[in-house]
Design an enzyme around this catalytic site. Structure first.
Site, PDB file in Angstrom:
ATOM      1  N   GLY A  40       0.767  -1.241   0.000  1.00  0.00           N
ATOM      2  CA  GLY A  40       0.000   0.000   0.000  1.00  0.00           C
ATOM      3  C   GLY A  40       0.794   1.285   0.000  1.00  0.00           C
ATOM      4  O   GLY A  40       0.219   2.359  -0.197  1.00  0.00           O
ATOM      5  N   GLU A  61       4.100  -6.621   1.840  1.00  0.00           N
ATOM      6  CA  GLU A  61       3.622  -6.997   0.494  1.00  0.00           C
ATOM      7  C   GLU A  61       3.592  -5.796  -0.452  1.00  0.00           C
ATOM      8  O   GLU A  61       2.552  -5.478  -1.024  1.00  0.00           O
ATOM      9  CB  GLU A  61       2.195  -7.574   0.595  1.00  0.00           C
ATOM     10  CG  GLU A  61       2.028  -8.740   1.551  1.00  0.00           C
ATOM     11  CD  GLU A  61       0.553  -9.100   1.796  1.00  0.00           C
ATOM     12  OE1 GLU A  61      -0.337  -8.306   1.427  1.00  0.00           O
ATOM     13  OE2 GLU A  61       0.306 -10.171   2.360  1.00  0.00           O
ATOM     14  N   PRO A  62       4.707  -5.111  -0.652  1.00  0.00           N
ATOM     15  CA  PRO A  62       4.666  -3.931  -1.523  1.00  0.00           C
ATOM     16  C   PRO A  62       4.541  -4.322  -2.996  1.00  0.00           C
ATOM     17  O   PRO A  62       5.118  -5.317  -3.437  1.00  0.00           O
ATOM     18  CB  PRO A  62       6.021  -3.258  -1.268  1.00  0.00           C
ATOM     19  CG  PRO A  62       6.930  -4.370  -0.858  1.00  0.00           C
ATOM     20  CD  PRO A  62       6.070  -5.387  -0.149  1.00  0.00           C
ATOM     21  N   GLY A  63       3.784  -3.562  -3.729  1.00  0.00           N
ATOM     22  CA  GLY A  63       3.661  -3.778  -5.173  1.00  0.00           C
ATOM     23  C   GLY A  63       4.050  -2.511  -5.904  1.00  0.00           C
ATOM     24  O   GLY A  63       5.163  -2.366  -6.418  1.00  0.00           O
ATOM     25  N   ARG A 100      -5.522   3.147 -15.591  1.00  0.00           N
ATOM     26  CA  ARG A 100      -5.567   3.923 -14.346  1.00  0.00           C
ATOM     27  C   ARG A 100      -6.214   5.305 -14.501  1.00  0.00           C
ATOM     28  O   ARG A 100      -7.037   5.691 -13.663  1.00  0.00           O
ATOM     29  CB  ARG A 100      -4.164   4.044 -13.735  1.00  0.00           C
ATOM     30  CG  ARG A 100      -3.673   2.743 -13.081  1.00  0.00           C
ATOM     31  CD  ARG A 100      -2.329   2.884 -12.397  1.00  0.00           C
ATOM     32  NE  ARG A 100      -2.124   4.178 -11.799  1.00  0.00           N
ATOM     33  CZ  ARG A 100      -2.658   4.603 -10.662  1.00  0.00           C
ATOM     34  NH1 ARG A 100      -3.408   3.795  -9.953  1.00  0.00           N
ATOM     35  NH2 ARG A 100      -2.438   5.822 -10.219  1.00  0.00           N
ATOM     36  N   TYR A 128      -9.466   5.274 -12.165  1.00  0.00           N
ATOM     37  CA  TYR A 128      -9.282   5.953 -10.871  1.00  0.00           C
ATOM     38  C   TYR A 128      -9.137   7.464 -11.006  1.00  0.00           C
ATOM     39  O   TYR A 128      -8.780   8.125 -10.030  1.00  0.00           O
ATOM     40  CB  TYR A 128      -8.004   5.457 -10.186  1.00  0.00           C
ATOM     41  CG  TYR A 128      -7.850   3.957 -10.060  1.00  0.00           C
ATOM     42  CD1 TYR A 128      -8.782   3.190  -9.355  1.00  0.00           C
ATOM     43  CD2 TYR A 128      -6.745   3.309 -10.612  1.00  0.00           C
ATOM     44  CE1 TYR A 128      -8.611   1.821  -9.217  1.00  0.00           C
ATOM     45  CE2 TYR A 128      -6.573   1.942 -10.472  1.00  0.00           C
ATOM     46  CZ  TYR A 128      -7.504   1.205  -9.779  1.00  0.00           C
ATOM     47  OH  TYR A 128      -7.330  -0.147  -9.632  1.00  0.00           O
ATOM     48  N   CYS A 182     -13.495   3.717 -28.043  1.00  0.00           N
ATOM     49  CA  CYS A 182     -14.773   4.413 -28.196  1.00  0.00           C
ATOM     50  C   CYS A 182     -15.477   4.595 -26.866  1.00  0.00           C
ATOM     51  O   CYS A 182     -16.499   3.963 -26.589  1.00  0.00           O
ATOM     52  CB  CYS A 182     -15.639   3.674 -29.205  1.00  0.00           C
ATOM     53  SG  CYS A 182     -14.803   3.576 -30.787  1.00  0.00           S
ATOM     54  N   GLU A 183     -14.900   5.409 -26.021  1.00  0.00           N
ATOM     55  CA  GLU A 183     -15.428   5.772 -24.709  1.00  0.00           C
ATOM     56  C   GLU A 183     -14.909   7.172 -24.412  1.00  0.00           C
ATOM     57  O   GLU A 183     -13.725   7.439 -24.629  1.00  0.00           O
ATOM     58  CB  GLU A 183     -14.860   4.859 -23.598  1.00  0.00           C
ATOM     59  CG  GLU A 183     -15.147   3.394 -23.731  1.00  0.00           C
ATOM     60  CD  GLU A 183     -16.499   2.993 -23.159  1.00  0.00           C
ATOM     61  OE1 GLU A 183     -17.109   3.799 -22.421  1.00  0.00           O
ATOM     62  OE2 GLU A 183     -16.940   1.886 -23.479  1.00  0.00           O
ATOM     63  N   TYR A 208       0.273  -1.637 -12.139  1.00  0.00           N
ATOM     64  CA  TYR A 208      -1.134  -1.609 -12.554  1.00  0.00           C
ATOM     65  C   TYR A 208      -1.282  -0.994 -13.945  1.00  0.00           C
ATOM     66  O   TYR A 208      -2.238  -0.289 -14.233  1.00  0.00           O
ATOM     67  CB  TYR A 208      -1.999  -0.888 -11.501  1.00  0.00           C
ATOM     68  CG  TYR A 208      -1.798  -1.476 -10.123  1.00  0.00           C
ATOM     69  CD1 TYR A 208      -2.335  -2.726  -9.815  1.00  0.00           C
ATOM     70  CD2 TYR A 208      -1.010  -0.844  -9.159  1.00  0.00           C
ATOM     71  CE1 TYR A 208      -2.107  -3.308  -8.578  1.00  0.00           C
ATOM     72  CE2 TYR A 208      -0.782  -1.418  -7.924  1.00  0.00           C
ATOM     73  CZ  TYR A 208      -1.338  -2.653  -7.638  1.00  0.00           C
ATOM     74  OH  TYR A 208      -1.104  -3.236  -6.415  1.00  0.00           O
TER      75      TYR A 208
HETATM   76  C1  LIG Z   1      -2.799  -5.160  -4.075  1.00  0.00           C
HETATM   77  C2  LIG Z   1      -2.309  -5.743  -2.810  1.00  0.00           C
HETATM   78  C3  LIG Z   1      -1.036  -5.439  -2.307  1.00  0.00           C
HETATM   79  C4  LIG Z   1      -0.112  -4.446  -2.989  1.00  0.00           C
HETATM   80  O1  LIG Z   1      -0.570  -3.154  -2.911  1.00  0.00           O
HETATM   81  P1  LIG Z   1       0.360  -1.943  -3.434  1.00  0.00           P
HETATM   82  O2  LIG Z   1      -0.461  -0.758  -3.179  1.00  0.00           O
HETATM   83  O3  LIG Z   1       0.640  -2.181  -4.858  1.00  0.00           O
HETATM   84  O4  LIG Z   1       1.607  -1.975  -2.605  1.00  0.00           O
HETATM   85  C5  LIG Z   1      -0.597  -6.077  -1.171  1.00  0.00           C
HETATM   86  N1  LIG Z   1      -1.393  -6.963  -0.515  1.00  0.00           N
HETATM   87  C6  LIG Z   1      -2.630  -7.273  -0.951  1.00  0.00           C
HETATM   88  C7  LIG Z   1      -3.431  -8.254  -0.193  1.00  0.00           C
HETATM   89  C8  LIG Z   1      -3.133  -6.680  -2.094  1.00  0.00           C
HETATM   90  O5  LIG Z   1      -4.357  -6.981  -2.514  1.00  0.00           O
END
Ligand SMILES: *Cc1c(COP(=O)(O)O)cnc(C)c1O
Length: 415
Positions: free
Chosen positions: A239, A274-276, A313, A317, A343-344, A371
């Site tokens: 997050g 869990e960083p993405g 995105r 969003y 076409c939107e 994303y």
């Molecule tokens: C999407 C997600 C993440 C990663 O979130 P980021 O905002 O990309 O860091 C981590 N854990 C869970 C369970 C998620 O669904």
């Protein structure tokens, strides 16, 4: 580090000119910097070095095999949300024993496959899911490691579509229910308690909501310990946000770690994060080409060859992404809405951008590493973009542009 910089008014990805990449691989194309991904992964590693910590990269942010393989080689674990993501991790050489499996609607076949592969743990989001996993683990005679995802009911102060930690969201278990379920897991022959987790949302630019959720999670950890149910790990989710605009101030991994420190202090617990987005977001951009410049009474459109199907995105969003010309020219700047071919009316990548461009000019949509491709679709029967990974002065194709053949390969016309 900024992997995308201008030299002599030409945009570069590390040491490769983006114009060359566009010429070699066409547009639209995603371009990622290997060094930037490594740099961010190491920043997390350094920030968390005081603890026994595991970085479980969130696969849904960018699940290209090349990206997963790069992270696997750095020692990353993975946070997955589907059986497909598990197969990707395994194909990329990831270690199943470092995989945590999140998601609210895990199917029975996905659970079986994950048990067979020997994942580290399931992040459980409901009582019926716990029942199903216990049943399958019993049938297969493979005990399932489980962590309960709690919903700490805090406002993450982010876009409502990516806010997940409030009680009205579908995610996680209430803390009171989690307390009851831990007792039950402790008594089960097919389940093993490994930890607790939470994930309150994405693109958080403020540490305060993290702190509020950590408070509730660690309160639960203490409560369980007092009742003789010690946990092996605590998983604080992902997050952490990134700056998309110049006004955004995003905490660095080291500041994030400082927010965790008071809670982890003096504990033997392992830490999982869990960083993405914060690992790959800044490491990618989307290259596209201007097809037409169109003027109306209301203003100007730059119509480009990338649309909301390629990069969702902005439409989904209302996300703001910097858009710049790959070749910076010194002529007159004009305000454009940069729009795609879909076409939107929602198919706009950026509104009111000041650019000096002409038909044929290349544009870069920045901070598109997370994303981006993973949310791309075939809407309007458009082929999904190519993906390119740059390493120093080398640009490698890591995913070919989709072909017409692939577009209808799986379709059947009945006789
Ligand atoms: C999407 C997600 C993440 C990663 O979130 P980021 O905002 O990309 O860091 C981590 N854990 C869970 C369970 C998620 O669904």
């Amino acid at each position: 580090m900024n992997p995308f910089e201008y030299r002599d008014n030409q945009l570069y990805a590390e040491q490769v000119s983006c114009a060359e990449i566009a010429n070699a691989y066409g547009t639209p194309s995603y371009v990622y910097s290997k060094a930037a991904i490594e740099d961010r992964y190491r920043a997390f590693e350094d920030a968390l070095q005081d603890w026994q910590a595991r970085i479980c990269y969130s696969v849904k942010a960018n699940s290209s095999l090349a990206v997963l393989s790069l992270l696997a080689r750095l020692g990353a674990g993975f946070d997955i949300v589907s059986g497909g993501e598990l197969e990707r991790v395994l194909r990329a050489g990831g270690d199943a024993r470092k995989v945590v499996f999140s998601g609210v609607a895990k199917r029975a076949d996905e659970i079986r496959r994950a048990l067979l592969a020997g994942i580290y743990c399931f992040n459980i989001e409901s009582l019926p899911e716990l029942d199903r996993i216990e049943h399958i683990a019993g049938e297969m005679d493979i005990p399932a490691n489980v962590s309960l995802r709690v919903n700490p009911d805090v406002d993450a102060d982010t876009h409502p579509y990516i806010s997940t930690g409030q009680k009205e969201n579908k995610f996680g278990l209430g803390i009171d229910q989690a307390r009851e379920l831990y007792q039950r897991i402790a008594d089960s022959r097919s389940l093993r308690v490994t930890g607790v987790d939470c994930h309150i949302g994405s693109q958080l630019l403020d540490l305060a909501p993290f702190r509020s959720s950590f408070e509730k999670v660690f309160e639960l950890v203490d409560w369980l310990e007092d009742r003789g149910i010690p946990l092996r790990h605590v998983d604080l989710g992902g997050g952490l946000g990134i700056p998309y605009t110049r006004a955004d101030l995003a905490p660095a991994p080291v500041q994030y770690a400082r927010a965790i420190e008071p809670f982890m202090h003096g504990r033997q617990l392992e830490l999982v994060v869990e960083p993405g987005r914060s690992i790959v977001g800044h490491a990618g951009l989307l290259l596209c080409r201007v097809e037409y410049l169109k003027s109306t009474d209301e203003g100007n459109f730059a119509l480009v060859d990338a649309g909301m199907n390629d990069f969702m995105r902005p439409s989904l969003y209302s996300a703001w992404h910097e858009i710049s010309a790959v070749h910076r020219e010194s002529g007159e700047q004009v305000l454009y809405d940069v729009a795609g071919p879909v076409c939107e009316s929602a198919d706009v990548l950026g509104r009111q951008r000041s650019l000096c461009i002409r038909p044929g000019s290349l544009l870069a949509v920045h901070d598109a590493g997370a994303y981006g491709f993973t949310m791309a679709s075939n809407y309007n029967s458009r082929m999904r973009p190519a993906e390119v990974l740059v390493d120093g002065d080398l640009a490698r194709l890591i995913r070919k542009r989709e072909s017409i053949d692939q577009l209808f390969a799986d379709e059947i016309i009945p006789d």
